[in-house]
Scaffold this motif. Structure first.
Motif, PDB file in Angstrom:
ATOM      1  N   ILE A   1       0.809  -1.241   0.000  1.00 35.99           N
ATOM      2  CA  ILE A   1       0.000   0.000   0.000  1.00 35.99           C
ATOM      3  C   ILE A   1       0.830   1.274   0.000  1.00 35.99           C
ATOM      4  CG2 ILE A   1      -2.047  -1.051   1.029  1.00 35.99           C
ATOM      5  CD1 ILE A   1      -1.160   0.193   3.730  1.00 35.99           C
ATOM      6  N   GLY A   2       2.102   1.173   0.313  1.00 38.26           N
ATOM      7  CA  GLY A   2       2.922   2.383   0.346  1.00 38.26           C
ATOM      8  C   GLY A   2       4.074   2.178   1.307  1.00 38.26           C
ATOM      9  N   SER A   3       4.872   3.206   1.452  1.00 39.03           N
ATOM     10  CA  SER A   3       6.090   3.082   2.244  1.00 39.03           C
ATOM     11  C   SER A   3       6.115   4.172   3.309  1.00 39.03           C
ATOM     12  CB  SER A   3       7.263   3.233   1.276  1.00 39.03           C
ATOM     13  OG  SER A   3       8.443   2.780   1.840  1.00 39.03           O
TER      14      SER A   3
ATOM     15  N   GLY B   1       6.887   2.041   8.641  1.00 35.33           N
ATOM     16  CA  GLY B   1       7.771   3.206   8.729  1.00 35.33           C
ATOM     17  C   GLY B   1       8.750   3.139   9.895  1.00 35.33           C
ATOM     18  N   ILE B   2       9.654   4.119   9.913  1.00 32.17           N
ATOM     19  CA  ILE B   2      10.641   4.225  10.999  1.00 32.17           C
ATOM     20  C   ILE B   2      10.643   5.662  11.522  1.00 32.17           C
ATOM     21  CG2 ILE B   2      12.133   2.425  10.040  1.00 32.17           C
ATOM     22  CD1 ILE B   2      14.024   4.712   9.075  1.00 32.17           C
ATOM     23  N   THR B   3      11.399   5.882  12.597  1.00 33.56           N
ATOM     24  CA  THR B   3      11.528   7.232  13.144  1.00 33.56           C
ATOM     25  C   THR B   3      12.708   7.938  12.477  1.00 33.56           C
ATOM     26  OG1 THR B   3      10.658   6.438  15.236  1.00 33.56           O
ATOM     27  CG2 THR B   3      11.811   8.553  15.280  1.00 33.56           C
ATOM     28  N   TYR B   4      12.403   8.951  11.690  1.00 35.89           N
ATOM     29  CA  TYR B   4      13.462   9.809  11.142  1.00 35.89           C
ATOM     30  C   TYR B   4      13.598  11.046  12.019  1.00 35.89           C
ATOM     31  CZ  TYR B   4      13.593   7.311   6.654  1.00 35.89           C
ATOM     32  OH  TYR B   4      13.746   6.365   5.670  1.00 35.89           O
ATOM     33  N   ASP B   5      12.430  11.522  12.493  1.00 39.07           N
ATOM     34  CA  ASP B   5      12.396  12.773  13.230  1.00 39.07           C
ATOM     35  C   ASP B   5      11.551  12.544  14.487  1.00 39.07           C
ATOM     36  OD1 ASP B   5      12.447  15.410  13.931  1.00 39.07           O
ATOM     37  OD2 ASP B   5      11.145  16.124  12.322  1.00 39.07           O
ATOM     38  N   ARG B   6      10.244  12.846  14.377  1.00 40.62           N
ATOM     39  CA  ARG B   6       9.406  12.643  15.562  1.00 40.62           C
ATOM     40  C   ARG B   6       8.290  11.636  15.320  1.00 40.62           C
ATOM     41  NH1 ARG B   6       9.419  18.539  15.906  1.00 40.62           N
ATOM     42  NH2 ARG B   6      11.354  19.021  16.987  1.00 40.62           N
ATOM     43  N   GLU B   7       8.361  10.917  14.199  1.00 41.41           N
ATOM     44  CA  GLU B   7       7.304   9.929  13.933  1.00 41.41           C
ATOM     45  C   GLU B   7       7.352   8.842  15.004  1.00 41.41           C
ATOM     46  OE1 GLU B   7      10.005  10.457  12.114  1.00 41.41           O
ATOM     47  OE2 GLU B   7       9.564  10.777  10.002  1.00 41.41           O
TER      48      GLU B   7
ATOM     49  N   PRO C   1       9.382  -6.370   4.088  1.00 42.39           N
ATOM     50  CA  PRO C   1       9.878  -5.158   4.730  1.00 42.39           C
ATOM     51  C   PRO C   1      11.222  -4.726   4.147  1.00 42.39           C
ATOM     52  CG  PRO C   1      10.366  -7.042   6.104  1.00 42.39           C
ATOM     53  CD  PRO C   1       9.558  -7.565   4.940  1.00 42.39           C
ATOM     54  N   GLY C   2      11.426  -3.432   4.040  1.00 42.62           N
ATOM     55  CA  GLY C   2      12.713  -2.903   3.605  1.00 42.62           C
ATOM     56  C   GLY C   2      13.214  -1.922   4.655  1.00 42.62           C
ATOM     57  N   ARG C   3      12.614  -0.728   4.609  1.00 41.87           N
ATOM     58  CA  ARG C   3      13.077   0.372   5.454  1.00 41.87           C
ATOM     59  C   ARG C   3      13.166   0.012   6.947  1.00 41.87           C
ATOM     60  NH1 ARG C   3      11.813   5.716   3.786  1.00 41.87           N
ATOM     61  NH2 ARG C   3      10.174   4.743   2.567  1.00 41.87           N
ATOM     62  N   VAL C   4      12.136  -0.705   7.452  1.00 43.23           N
ATOM     63  CA  VAL C   4      12.103  -0.952   8.896  1.00 43.23           C
ATOM     64  C   VAL C   4      13.279  -1.835   9.331  1.00 43.23           C
ATOM     65  CG1 VAL C   4      10.566  -2.977   8.756  1.00 43.23           C
ATOM     66  CG2 VAL C   4      10.527  -1.534  10.792  1.00 43.23           C
ATOM     67  N   ILE C   5      13.841  -2.583   8.385  1.00 41.32           N
ATOM     68  CA  ILE C   5      14.971  -3.450   8.735  1.00 41.32           C
ATOM     69  C   ILE C   5      16.298  -2.680   8.627  1.00 41.32           C
ATOM     70  CG2 ILE C   5      16.162  -5.640   8.204  1.00 41.32           C
ATOM     71  CD1 ILE C   5      13.286  -6.236   8.814  1.00 41.32           C
ATOM     72  N   VAL C   6      16.445  -1.915   7.534  1.00 45.50           N
ATOM     73  CA  VAL C   6      17.774  -1.327   7.269  1.00 45.50           C
ATOM     74  C   VAL C   6      17.878   0.181   7.539  1.00 45.50           C
ATOM     75  CG1 VAL C   6      18.546  -3.053   5.593  1.00 45.50           C
ATOM     76  CG2 VAL C   6      17.209  -1.128   4.782  1.00 45.50           C
ATOM     77  N   GLY C   7      16.732   0.871   7.587  1.00 42.40           N
ATOM     78  CA  GLY C   7      16.758   2.348   7.636  1.00 42.40           C
ATOM     79  C   GLY C   7      17.659   2.900   8.727  1.00 42.40           C
ATOM     80  N   ASN C   8      17.381   2.492   9.964  1.00 39.41           N
ATOM     81  CA  ASN C   8      18.152   3.052  11.075  1.00 39.41           C
ATOM     82  C   ASN C   8      19.434   2.285  11.362  1.00 39.41           C
ATOM     83  OD1 ASN C   8      16.635   5.339  11.630  1.00 39.41           O
ATOM     84  ND2 ASN C   8      15.097   4.143  12.725  1.00 39.41           N
TER      85      ASN C   8
ATOM     86  N   ALA D   1      20.114   6.501   7.203  1.00 37.23           N
ATOM     87  CA  ALA D   1      20.352   6.517   5.757  1.00 37.23           C
ATOM     88  C   ALA D   1      20.564   5.117   5.185  1.00 37.23           C
ATOM     89  CB  ALA D   1      21.563   7.400   5.451  1.00 37.23           C
ATOM     90  N   GLY D   2      20.214   4.087   5.965  1.00 34.23           N
ATOM     91  CA  GLY D   2      20.461   2.715   5.521  1.00 34.23           C
ATOM     92  C   GLY D   2      19.488   2.215   4.465  1.00 34.23           C
ATOM     93  N   ALA D   3      18.310   2.865   4.371  1.00 29.95           N
ATOM     94  CA  ALA D   3      17.315   2.442   3.374  1.00 29.95           C
ATOM     95  C   ALA D   3      17.182   3.513   2.306  1.00 29.95           C
ATOM     96  CB  ALA D   3      15.948   2.226   4.038  1.00 29.95           C
ATOM     97  N   TYR D   4      17.159   3.101   1.045  1.00 33.82           N
ATOM     98  CA  TYR D   4      16.994   4.023  -0.084  1.00 33.82           C
ATOM     99  C   TYR D   4      18.073   5.116  -0.056  1.00 33.82           C
ATOM    100  CZ  TYR D   4      12.625   1.521   0.075  1.00 33.82           C
ATOM    101  OH  TYR D   4      11.693   0.513   0.123  1.00 33.82           O
ATOM    102  N   GLY D   5      19.240   4.766   0.455  1.00 33.89           N
ATOM    103  CA  GLY D   5      20.375   5.678   0.468  1.00 33.89           C
ATOM    104  C   GLY D   5      21.263   5.309  -0.712  1.00 33.89           C
ATOM    105  N   PHE D   6      22.167   4.356  -0.472  1.00 33.40           N
ATOM    106  CA  PHE D   6      23.072   3.969  -1.558  1.00 33.40           C
ATOM    107  C   PHE D   6      22.301   3.494  -2.784  1.00 33.40           C
ATOM    108  CE2 PHE D   6      25.687   1.495  -4.219  1.00 33.40           C
ATOM    109  CZ  PHE D   6      26.856   2.243  -4.279  1.00 33.40           C
TER     110      PHE D   6
END
Ligand code: LLP
Length: 417
Positions: free
Chosen positions: A200-202, A241-247, A274-281, A368-373
């Motif tokens: 449904i989205g990211s 999703g993950i916490t980037y700021d105050r989410e 899952p992508g971001r929730v595993i690698v993002g932070n 920056a671990g997800a959708y960075g490099f």
């Protein structure tokens, strides 16, 4: 949770000072923590342990071979959207029968490659794709395992560029026509309907949109049963999703509770991507301050990383926290943190309150671990930066910095020039 923390004002990744890595590999570079990647994967995996399930890590978020190998060793499958991602997955040791293939524009050569590799399932996004897959598998004398990707038309309340489950998005088949599409799929000679999928989205930060989508899909599955079509795999995509700021996104346990509650005692194997929730932070981008300058309007901090290295701020106006690698007592300023690229959109942060920094200081662009490099490019002929993985007190360069020679690899000047 992540393993980037300060000891005596120095940022460490696990037991290695980030400064030491910067001095050894130069800047900019991506840095991943092995313990964080492992912990995030296992936490997600454990959240679904009470039902038959398969975690297919989403390669698009981070497809470094070492990262994929780590997940392979933890039992992960892979969610892919291209032949290139399939190649990476196989190289990293992901078993083909744990690979699911989504995407609206699969090319014939990519379909053939996936059929020959023996992937678990194609998530089909259009009738024409279904026809092509049937033709390819007939030619190869195979039977293609498929699911239809449906578009549940729910609002995932995320950035419009990364919302995928609304009617106006290009993804999947309409709920209304899905039953018909399933009926025609069963009539094809060389495809086997085994599943249903959606995404449904990211960067979704609530459970409600996932549950809404699930209810709609369950209704469709009930309709399919009346048509004699049974489903073995339910693929719910990724998106947490993950916490980037105050989410404050739900913990994987809360997410799984909501999903498993909505599924009830259904007999299928649940697939999650899952992508971001595993690698993002689990990753940061380390950059060095080149210059500082002050215009009449504002302060600028010019760093050696740019939008070609991390495009999320420029593309989505995304927020990434910026920390100093070595902290000291400094007043706070409001500044734009910008890169060397010739575009005004080349910024990592705008109007950000950060400690006053000086040329030579190291900064860490967090989460920056997800959708960075994976989204980086060679724009402005900038070699792509290295990727480094830390495990406890050791670090390993898991992708070397590109050279100038790499920049022109494959190019040639025709004889008439
Ligand atoms: N499955 C499918 C079919 C997808 O399209 C995606 C992401 C995922 C799984 C993984 O989603 P995740 O768990 O990472 O949210 N470049 C954007 C994100 C684009 C996501 C595209 N699809 C960003 O930097 O925010």
């Amino acid at each position: 949770m992540h393993h980037f923390a300060y000891r005596d004002n120095h940022m460490f990744c696990e037991d290695v000072p980030v400064l030491e890595i910067a001095e050894s590999v130069g800047t900019p570079f991506y840095l991943y923590s092995h313990a964080t990647l492992r912990h995030h994967f296992l936490t997600f995996e454990k959240a679904f342990e009470r039902v038959p399930h398969l975690i297919c890590f989403s390669a698009k978020s981070n497809s470094n071979l070492a990262v994929l190998r780590l997940f392979a060793s933890l039992g992960s499958g892979l969610d892919i959207v291209s032949g290139g991602e399939l190649f990476r997955g196989l190289q990293a040791g992901i078993p083909p029968n744990r690979i699911v293939y989504s995407g609206v524009g699969k090319r014939e050569d990519e379909i053939v490659y996936a059929l020959q590799s023996g992937i678990l399932m194609f998530n089909i996004e259009s009738f024409q794709e279904l026809e092509l897959i049937n033709r390819c598998s007939a030619r190869l004398k195979k039977e293609a395992p498929i699911s239809l990707r449906v578009n549940p038309d729910v609002d995932s309340k995320t950035h419009p560029y990364i919302s995928t489950g609304l009617k106006e998005n290009k993804f999947g088949l309409d709920m209304e026509s899905a039953a018909e599409a399933y009926k025609s799929a069963t009539a094809f000679s060389h495809v086997k309907v085994i599943g249903i999928s959606c995404h449904i989205g990211s960067q979704v930060t609530e459970v409600a949109p996932f549950v809404d989508a699930l209810h709609r899909i369950k209704a469709l599955i009930a309709t399919l049963e009346t048509l004699g079509i049974s489903i073995s795999y339910l693929d719910l995509g990724g998106g947490l999703g993950i916490t980037y700021d105050r989410e404050s996104p739900p913990h994987p346990n809360e997410y799984s509770r909501a999903i498993l509650g909505a599924i009830g005692d259904s007999p299928f194997t649940l697939i999650l991507e899952p992508g971001r929730v595993i690698v993002g932070n689990a990753g940061i981008l380390v950059t060095r301050v080149l210059y500082t300058k002050r215009s009449e309007a504002k302060d600028f901090v010019i760093v050696d990383a740019a939008m070609n290295d991390l495009v999320r701020p420029s593309l989505y106006n995304a927020y990434h926290a910026i920390e100093r690698v070595v902290k000291d007592e400094k007043e706070t300023i409001k500044a734009d943190v910008v890169g060397p690229i010739c575009e005004s959109a080349d910024f990592l942060a705008r109007d950000r309150h950060i400690p006053r920094v000086e040329a030579g200081d190291l900064l860490a662009i967090m989460s920056a671990g997800a959708y960075g490099f994976t989204m980086s490019s060679n724009y402005n002929s900038r070699p792509r930066v290295p990727e480094v993985m830390v495990k406890q007190d050791q670090f390993y360069v898991v992708r070397a910095r590109e050279s100038y020679e790499d920049l022109i690899k494959g190019e040639s000047i025709p004889p008439f020039l």
